[in-house]
Design a protein around this motif. Structure first.
Motif, mmCIF file in Angstrom:
data_model
loop_
_atom_site.group_PDB
_atom_site.id
_atom_site.type_symbol
_atom_site.label_atom_id
_atom_site.label_comp_id
_atom_site.label_asym_id
_atom_site.label_seq_id
_atom_site.Cartn_x
_atom_site.Cartn_y
_atom_site.Cartn_z
ATOM 1 N N LEU A 15 -9.986 -7.164 -0.086
ATOM 2 C CA LEU A 15 -9.136 -6.494 0.888
ATOM 3 C C LEU A 15 -9.687 -6.793 2.280
ATOM 4 O O LEU A 15 -10.789 -7.312 2.435
ATOM 5 C CB LEU A 15 -9.099 -4.980 0.633
ATOM 6 C CG LEU A 15 -8.231 -4.491 -0.530
ATOM 7 C CD1 LEU A 15 -8.273 -2.966 -0.597
ATOM 8 C CD2 LEU A 15 -6.788 -4.964 -0.416
ATOM 9 N N LEU A 72 -11.709 -2.710 6.692
ATOM 10 C CA LEU A 72 -11.614 -1.483 5.907
ATOM 11 C C LEU A 72 -12.958 -1.087 5.298
ATOM 12 O O LEU A 72 -13.149 0.070 4.908
ATOM 13 C CB LEU A 72 -10.580 -1.651 4.782
ATOM 14 C CG LEU A 72 -9.128 -1.825 5.223
ATOM 15 C CD1 LEU A 72 -8.243 -2.145 4.039
ATOM 16 C CD2 LEU A 72 -8.634 -0.561 5.936
ATOM 17 N N GLY A 73 -13.887 -2.032 5.201
ATOM 18 C CA GLY A 73 -15.185 -1.744 4.599
ATOM 19 C C GLY A 73 -16.310 -1.593 5.599
ATOM 20 O O GLY A 73 -17.478 -1.510 5.200
ATOM 21 N N LEU A 84 -11.010 7.679 -2.640
ATOM 22 C CA LEU A 84 -10.074 6.680 -2.123
ATOM 23 C C LEU A 84 -10.733 5.696 -1.165
ATOM 24 O O LEU A 84 -10.640 4.470 -1.359
ATOM 25 C CB LEU A 84 -8.872 7.381 -1.476
ATOM 26 C CG LEU A 84 -7.797 6.486 -0.876
ATOM 27 C CD1 LEU A 84 -7.265 5.506 -1.914
ATOM 28 C CD2 LEU A 84 -6.646 7.331 -0.315
ATOM 29 N N PRO A 85 -11.421 6.140 -0.108
ATOM 30 C CA PRO A 85 -12.065 5.159 0.783
ATOM 31 C C PRO A 85 -13.206 4.399 0.108
ATOM 32 O O PRO A 85 -13.532 3.288 0.526
ATOM 33 C CB PRO A 85 -12.585 6.017 1.949
ATOM 34 C CG PRO A 85 -12.655 7.406 1.417
ATOM 35 C CD PRO A 85 -11.573 7.520 0.404
ATOM 36 N N ILE A 88 -6.178 2.840 -5.997
ATOM 37 C CA ILE A 88 -5.739 3.239 -4.659
ATOM 38 C C ILE A 88 -4.445 4.044 -4.754
ATOM 39 O O ILE A 88 -4.284 5.091 -4.113
ATOM 40 C CB ILE A 88 -5.548 2.002 -3.759
ATOM 41 C CG1 ILE A 88 -6.898 1.339 -3.477
ATOM 42 C CG2 ILE A 88 -4.870 2.385 -2.447
ATOM 43 C CD1 ILE A 88 -6.802 0.025 -2.731
ATOM 44 N N TRP A 134 -6.430 -1.879 -7.141
ATOM 45 C CA TRP A 134 -5.154 -1.608 -6.476
ATOM 46 C C TRP A 134 -4.451 -0.411 -7.119
ATOM 47 O O TRP A 134 -3.837 0.400 -6.445
ATOM 48 C CB TRP A 134 -4.288 -2.860 -6.546
ATOM 49 C CG TRP A 134 -3.052 -2.829 -5.715
ATOM 50 C CD1 TRP A 134 -1.766 -2.835 -6.163
ATOM 51 C CD2 TRP A 134 -2.959 -2.798 -4.286
ATOM 52 N NE1 TRP A 134 -0.890 -2.817 -5.119
ATOM 53 C CE2 TRP A 134 -1.590 -2.792 -3.941
ATOM 54 C CE3 TRP A 134 -3.909 -2.781 -3.273
ATOM 55 C CZ2 TRP A 134 -1.157 -2.766 -2.636
ATOM 56 C CZ3 TRP A 134 -3.463 -2.751 -1.958
ATOM 57 C CH2 TRP A 134 -2.104 -2.743 -1.652
ATOM 58 N N TYR A 154 -12.897 -0.216 -11.025
ATOM 59 C CA TYR A 154 -12.730 -1.511 -10.355
ATOM 60 C C TYR A 154 -13.979 -2.380 -10.542
ATOM 61 O O TYR A 154 -13.891 -3.531 -10.979
ATOM 62 C CB TYR A 154 -12.449 -1.292 -8.869
ATOM 63 C CG TYR A 154 -12.777 -2.486 -8.004
ATOM 64 C CD1 TYR A 154 -11.982 -3.624 -8.030
ATOM 65 C CD2 TYR A 154 -13.912 -2.487 -7.190
ATOM 66 C CE1 TYR A 154 -12.305 -4.729 -7.256
ATOM 67 C CE2 TYR A 154 -14.234 -3.574 -6.410
ATOM 68 C CZ TYR A 154 -13.425 -4.699 -6.452
ATOM 69 O OH TYR A 154 -13.752 -5.793 -5.700
ATOM 70 N N SER A 189 -13.065 -4.183 -0.200
ATOM 71 C CA SER A 189 -13.231 -4.879 1.078
ATOM 72 C C SER A 189 -14.582 -5.572 1.140
ATOM 73 O O SER A 189 -14.702 -6.696 1.636
ATOM 74 C CB SER A 189 -13.085 -3.880 2.222
ATOM 75 O OG SER A 189 -13.356 -4.482 3.461
ATOM 76 N N THR A 245 -6.915 5.323 5.257
ATOM 77 C CA THR A 245 -6.352 5.808 3.986
ATOM 78 C C THR A 245 -5.887 7.255 4.124
ATOM 79 O O THR A 245 -4.890 7.648 3.509
ATOM 80 C CB THR A 245 -7.399 5.703 2.860
ATOM 81 O OG1 THR A 245 -8.614 6.369 3.255
ATOM 82 C CG2 THR A 245 -7.707 4.260 2.536
ATOM 83 N N VAL A 271 -11.562 1.445 -1.583
ATOM 84 C CA VAL A 271 -11.196 0.486 -0.541
ATOM 85 C C VAL A 271 -12.443 -0.211 -0.004
ATOM 86 O O VAL A 271 -12.443 -1.432 0.225
ATOM 87 C CB VAL A 271 -10.431 1.196 0.592
ATOM 88 C CG1 VAL A 271 -10.185 0.253 1.760
ATOM 89 C CG2 VAL A 271 -9.105 1.748 0.067
ATOM 90 N N GLY A 303 -12.045 2.913 7.124
ATOM 91 C CA GLY A 303 -11.290 2.931 5.870
ATOM 92 C C GLY A 303 -10.885 4.331 5.478
ATOM 93 O O GLY A 303 -9.769 4.554 4.980
#
Length: 633
Positions: free
Chosen positions: A367, A371-372, A354-355, A129, A126, A109, A362, A388, A358, A384
């Motif tokens: 996002l 979440l961040g 995963l987190p 995730i 995305w 990302y 974020s 998740t 995110v 987050g």
């Protein structure tokens, strides 16, 4: 056009023109971010290596060798693993270079955000995730199923009777065990990166210990005759015997399956902000973890196919089966325990990134902000991680994941392709992304000025341009884009050779040669361009050829996925686009930074115009307060 519109256009503020829309979608994150990370830097090179091994060397090492040897390659499964390892190392080297360039949380990302732009970066994030959520859910589902079978299926019998789910595409019953385990693992990861990696290190070491036990114990029962079984002794439907019973096409098909056994090492790159020395430890961890994973697969598949003929292998549980056949029941139980550790380490490796993905999205405003949020106590994205984890637990508990496994693959392969493309673009980009100047013979020459010459001379850099310019950078970008598009066409040609090699005609051979020429020419054009002078602790060798091969392999495997996978993938992308267009594009940190810069520039210009007493500029100064209020709201 009103004064307000003129002002907005001059200072690059939002308008509905196509040019501005394209500029907004291709906003790039600065390569060096001065913001200090709020995450705790506690992970060593050993921690990252164990994370990569644990995430990748899961239950696959206990299943893949038997499945591929029986159905695709026979004893030549060792060659299939070698080919898959080489292809994976190509992708791994690209990740290693980017880890040295951009040691930030977010993996592919953040890499695409730096090189391509905000919109593509959001799509990649995305996608990741989806990849990690489904990967985590499938692993915990496998752990639940494995334990249930080991205990005589009490859980499935009870829940299937009392809480049945009679809906197509979902599980037969709500898997409460999988849900609880997912929440517990999420809580463990949320408590702290160092604590969770310690647990993962234990699981990974035990898993590697069991793999080593299998290889050493199996050496006492091996027989080289199982690699040269004559055709007369081979049952019908299992090839022609020997080392390559299914031929070269079988080895290639097996390699495509084995490639998925190496997926997961990219989780190392997501922990860049928590590594003590990311520019050195990330390349080291990626390369060492892939090398150890290959040795594990190679050793297990060698012992397995030498202990028992390939056509007698058990696809679902080959290692317990082969030890049971040889009467080694203790080894059978050791392998079963090892599979449990493998599943636990694989789950930790799948859930850990995963987190972080995110959090990165974020933190960039793409996002939702909450979440961040970083916990003051644990120095991790606690909210987050738990959210998740909750979503992953619901997926594992409710859905039948057998039809969604391919979606994990498509997200991973797309990320691999984007990382390789980003490596090419950054390697040939203008240094430091600013107007550089070279001083020589007493005068300065702007890098933006290119000597006029014929188009074909510019494309192949026959003038010997030694320093990258925006023009040479654009040539590389266009070439990489065309190369990726042509890989899709070329993959269709290659499919014929893999699926029906015996019936390939001379016309098919001509198509293969003609399809190869554009790929070679495009890579040759890229190789002729001047490269960036940025010093890195690690660089991918043989650029652009090695990243180009990586892109081709990844796209080829993506093209082979079924149409339903692409449909589900499109639905997921549509959901992401809705979030990006309704929230991300307006709350992007890059957009807010641009607005602040525009406001400062506007105030400076308005002050200058007031001092000069210019009547034309005075109409803007009257509107400054309104615009400033809008830009800061």
């Amino acid at each position: 056009m009103t004064a307000m519109e003129e002002f907005a256009e001059y200072y690059g503020m939002p308008s509905w023109s196509v040019t501005n829309a394209f500029r907004v979608l291709t906003r790039k994150k600065p390569l060096e971010d001065s913001n200090e990370s709020k995450l705790a830097k506690v992970l060593s090179a050993f921690d990252l290596t164990a994370l990569g091994i644990g995430s990748t060397l899961g239950v696959g090492v206990y299943v893949l060798a038997g499945e591929v040897s029986k159905q695709y390659a026979g004893p030549a499964v060792v060659v299939s693993f070698l080919i898959a390892a080489i292809a994976s190392i190509f992708a791994g080297l690209c990740y290693a270079e980017f880890g040295a360039r951009v040691p930030k949380a977010g993996s592919a990302y953040i890499y695409s955000y730096v090189t391509i732009g905000e919109f593509i970066a959001f799509l990649i994030g995305w996608n990741l995730i989806l990849e990690y959520a489904i990967g985590s859910a499938s692993v915990v589902k496998g752990l639940s199923t494995y334990l249930d079978q080991l205990c005589g299926n009490p859980m499935s019998s009870f829940l299937g009777t009392h809480l049945p789910i009679n809906i197509d595409g979902m599980g037969a019953y709500p898997d409460l065990f999988a849900f609880v385990v997912t929440i517990l693992f999420s809580l463990g990861i949320a408590v702290g990166a160092k604590e969770s990696t310690r647990v993962n290190n234990v699981f990974t070491m035990l898993n590697l210990g069991v793999v080593l036990f299998v290889i050493i114990a199996g050496l006492f029962k091996v027989s080289s005759s199982n690699w040269s079984i004559p055709k007369s002794e081979v049952p019908e439907g299992y090839g022609n015997g020997g080392f390559m019973p299914y031929g070269v096409s079988g080895i290639i098909k097996g390699a495509a399956v084995c490639f998925y056994g190496f997926i997961g090492f990219d989780c190392i790159a997501t922990a860049g902000e928590e590594a003590k020395n990311p520019k050195k430890s990330i390349p080291f961890a990626v390369i060492v973890s892939l090398a150890m994973i290959f040795l594990a697969y190679f050793g297990v598949s060698t012992v397995l196919t030498m202990m028992l003929p390939y056509f007698e292998q058990d696809e679902k549980a080959p290692l317990p089966h082969v030890f049971r056949i040889n009467g080694w029941h203790v080894a059978e139980y050791v392998v079963s325990i090892g599979a449990m550790f493998g599943l636990c380490s694989s789950m930790m490796g799948a859930m850990f990134p995963l987190p972080r993905i995110v959090f990165a999205m974020s933190n960039d405003g793409l996002l939702f902000k909450f979440l961040g949020d970083i916990s003051e106590k644990y120095k991790t994205p606690f909210k987050g991680t738990m959210i998740t984890g909750l979503l992953t637990g619901i997926l594992a508990a409710v859905f039948n994941l057998s039809q969604l496994v391919n979606m994990m693959s498509i997200g991973t392969l797309l990320a691999y392709s984007m990382v390789a493309s980003c490596v090419l673009m950054l390697r040939y980009e203008v240094d430091d992304r600013r107007e550089s100047r070279i001083v020589g013979n007493g005068r300065a020459m702007s890098l933006e000025q290119d000597r006029p010459c014929a188009l074909w001379r510019r494309i192949f850099n026959l003038n010997g341009q030694a320093v990258p310019t925006k023009q040479t950078s654009r040539i590389v970008t266009y070439s990489v884009t065309l190369f990726s598009l042509w890989c899709m066409v070329f993959s269709q040609i290659l499919t014929k050779f893999e699926e029906d090699l015996a019936n390939v005609t001379s016309f098919d051979g001509i198509k293969l040669v003609l399809g190869t020429i554009p790929l070679v020419v495009l890579l040759l054009i890229i190789s002729r361009q001047p490269t960036s002078g940025v010093k890195l602790s690690f660089k991918v060798p043989l650029v652009p050829w090695l990243p180009g091969i990586s892109i081709l392999i990844n796209i080829y495997l993506m093209v082979k996925l079924d149409i339903l996978t692409w449909v589900r993938f499109s639905i997921w992308i549509a959901i992401g686009l809705a979030i990006f267009l309704s929230y991300g594009i307006r709350h992007s940190r890059l957009r807010q930074r641009e607005q602040r810069n525009n406001s400062i520039a506007m105030m400076r210009d308005c002050s200058n115009s007031a001092l000069l007493g210019g009547q034309e500029n005075s109409k803007y100064s009257n509107e400054v307060p309104l615009i400033l209020m809008h830009s800061t709201s």
